[in-house]
Design an enzyme around this catalytic site. Structure first.
Site, PDB file in Angstrom:
ATOM      1  N   ARG A 214      -2.436  -5.571   0.356  1.00  0.00           N
ATOM      2  CA  ARG A 214      -2.105  -4.235   0.859  1.00  0.00           C
ATOM      3  C   ARG A 214      -0.812  -4.228   1.662  1.00  0.00           C
ATOM      4  O   ARG A 214      -0.118  -3.207   1.710  1.00  0.00           O
ATOM      5  CB  ARG A 214      -3.225  -3.712   1.773  1.00  0.00           C
ATOM      6  CG  ARG A 214      -4.341  -2.992   1.068  1.00  0.00           C
ATOM      7  CD  ARG A 214      -5.229  -2.290   2.075  1.00  0.00           C
ATOM      8  NE  ARG A 214      -5.730  -3.179   3.106  1.00  0.00           N
ATOM      9  CZ  ARG A 214      -5.825  -2.867   4.388  1.00  0.00           C
ATOM     10  NH1 ARG A 214      -5.409  -1.686   4.816  1.00  0.00           N
ATOM     11  NH2 ARG A 214      -6.314  -3.729   5.260  1.00  0.00           N
TER      12      ARG A 214
ATOM     13  N   GLU B  44     -18.979   3.300  -4.522  1.00  0.00           N
ATOM     14  CA  GLU B  44     -18.013   2.821  -5.495  1.00  0.00           C
ATOM     15  C   GLU B  44     -18.487   2.992  -6.936  1.00  0.00           C
ATOM     16  O   GLU B  44     -17.685   3.304  -7.828  1.00  0.00           O
ATOM     17  CB  GLU B  44     -17.672   1.360  -5.224  1.00  0.00           C
ATOM     18  CG  GLU B  44     -16.907   1.134  -3.931  1.00  0.00           C
ATOM     19  CD  GLU B  44     -17.805   1.049  -2.705  1.00  0.00           C
ATOM     20  OE1 GLU B  44     -19.044   1.197  -2.848  1.00  0.00           O
ATOM     21  OE2 GLU B  44     -17.276   0.818  -1.593  1.00  0.00           O
TER      22      GLU B  44
ATOM     23  N   ARG C 175       0.823  -1.209   0.000  1.00  0.00           N
ATOM     24  CA  ARG C 175       0.000   0.000   0.000  1.00  0.00           C
ATOM     25  C   ARG C 175       0.859   1.262   0.000  1.00  0.00           C
ATOM     26  O   ARG C 175       0.501   2.273  -0.622  1.00  0.00           O
ATOM     27  CB  ARG C 175      -0.959   0.008   1.187  1.00  0.00           C
ATOM     28  CG  ARG C 175      -0.310  -0.078   2.560  1.00  0.00           C
ATOM     29  CD  ARG C 175      -1.364  -0.105   3.636  1.00  0.00           C
ATOM     30  NE  ARG C 175      -0.787  -0.308   4.967  1.00  0.00           N
ATOM     31  CZ  ARG C 175      -1.507  -0.314   6.078  1.00  0.00           C
ATOM     32  NH1 ARG C 175      -2.813  -0.116   6.015  1.00  0.00           N
ATOM     33  NH2 ARG C 175      -0.925  -0.501   7.243  1.00  0.00           N
TER      34      ARG C 175
ATOM     35  N   PHE D  66     -15.232  -4.477  -3.889  1.00  0.00           N
ATOM     36  CA  PHE D  66     -15.936  -3.228  -4.182  1.00  0.00           C
ATOM     37  C   PHE D  66     -15.407  -2.578  -5.460  1.00  0.00           C
ATOM     38  O   PHE D  66     -16.122  -1.814  -6.116  1.00  0.00           O
ATOM     39  CB  PHE D  66     -15.806  -2.270  -3.003  1.00  0.00           C
ATOM     40  CG  PHE D  66     -16.095  -2.919  -1.682  1.00  0.00           C
ATOM     41  CD1 PHE D  66     -17.164  -3.793  -1.537  1.00  0.00           C
ATOM     42  CD2 PHE D  66     -15.282  -2.685  -0.576  1.00  0.00           C
ATOM     43  CE1 PHE D  66     -17.431  -4.413  -0.324  1.00  0.00           C
ATOM     44  CE2 PHE D  66     -15.538  -3.303   0.639  1.00  0.00           C
ATOM     45  CZ  PHE D  66     -16.604  -4.169   0.770  1.00  0.00           C
TER      46      PHE D  66
END
Length: 313
Positions: free
Chosen positions: A169, A60, A12, A85
């Site tokens: 992430r 989203e 991330r 999402f």
């Protein structure tokens, strides 16, 4: 595998730091979030470059519409949210406002598959690659480590179209040196072999290397390919190694339906059929747990790859 080590930077942070570099070089780059900027660390971009940062909230589908609008204005939007999402929840917008309208959007789906961990089943996606493969002309990739993610972000910045990257992430295994280069649509041969080819993506690349090491202790020569681009697929490389090793195993942090395994199977059956096995998630939803627990629970392991090889014999 004895020489596999964990990286010292989270994926991330590579994403947010790379986007900062891109914004510094080109103010047409926009970062578009769905209220997860702290989770992916792009909140610092909102502070440092507020004019290039858009938080759409937990909406989203609207986020994809905003990104499409930015594209029509000549901007270069990078969209992020958790994988289910980024794909499942807003698929119609991706398909129509993105692909059908021929807009220019880069999508990062984070915490792919079992990397969702404590966020549980509602936040787990085992079908994102399958969905994104169905959008005509979309490019679909899975980032293996920080070196690859950074270089892919730079590569897609100046390309046009729908580009999807799935990733974890947090920390993953280091596979590539910083000097490595990547060509979208071409697999990376990490290890050559003559008896078996393992074709893997994402976190399963490390498991493939571990499996290869164990199999070679028994005299089995194993090739390992990181097929980080699932679409367009490197069909020539798959056919080359099918002819060479006569046996293929695919390994992915994804449903065995519609993802890497399906893409490889389609290529083989139409060009050079050989015995093939798939390692992936089979007819299951996600659940809560640590990544180590979930990896064993869903059999996304080197041991599973080795057991699949034993089925050949």
């Amino acid at each position: 595998m004895s020489n596999l080590i964990l990286e010292n930077i989270e994926m991330r942070k590579v994403y947010s730091e790379t986007l900062k570099e891109l914004i510094e070089k080109d103010k047409n780059v926009y970062v578009v979030e769905a209220d997860l900027s702290e989770a992916i660390t792009t909140n610092t971009i909102g502070t440092d470059y507020p004019d290039n940062f858009v938080n759409c909230g937990i909406m989203e589908a609207n986020m994809v519409g905003v990104a499409s609008g930015l594209s029509l204005l000549g901007k270069i939007p990078f969209v992020h949210t958790f994988t289910p999402f980024a794909t499942r929840r807003c698929y119609d917008q991706l398909y129509l406002s993105g692909g059908y309208a021929k807009t220019n959007i880069r999508i990062l789906g984070s915490d792919t598959g079992i990397a969702a961990q404590y966020n549980g089943g509602t936040h787990t996606s085992f079908e994102d690659i399958a969905l994104m493969r169905e959008i005509p002309q979309a490019t679909v990739m899975t980032a293996t480590d920080s070196t690859m993610l950074k270089k892919l972000l730079y590569k897609i910045k100046d390309l046009y179209g729908i580009y999807y990257i799935s990733t974890v992430r947090k920390i993953t295994y280091k596979i590539y040196e910083e000097t490595e280069n990547f060509e979208i649509g071409k697999g990376k041969v990490l290890k050559d072999g003559n008896d078996l080819t393992i074709i893997a993506t994402g976190i399963m690349v490390a498991e493939a290397l571990k499996a290869a090491e164990e199999l070679e202790k028994t005299g089995i020569s194993v090739a390992v390919i990181d097929m980080f681009t699932i679409k367009p697929l490197d069909k020539d490389l798959i056919i080359e190694y099918a002819k060479k090793t006569k046996k293929i195993i695919t390994a992915e942090n994804h449903n065995i339906l519609g993802g890497l395994g399906s893409a490889v199977a389609e290529t083989l059956v139409e060009n050079y059929p050989v015995p093939m096995k798939r390692v992936g998630v089979e007819e299951r939803f996600g659940q809560v747990g640590t990544q180590d627990f979930l990896q064993k629970e869903y059999e996304l392991t080197a041991e599973k790859i080795i057991n699949k090889f034993k089925e050949f014999i």
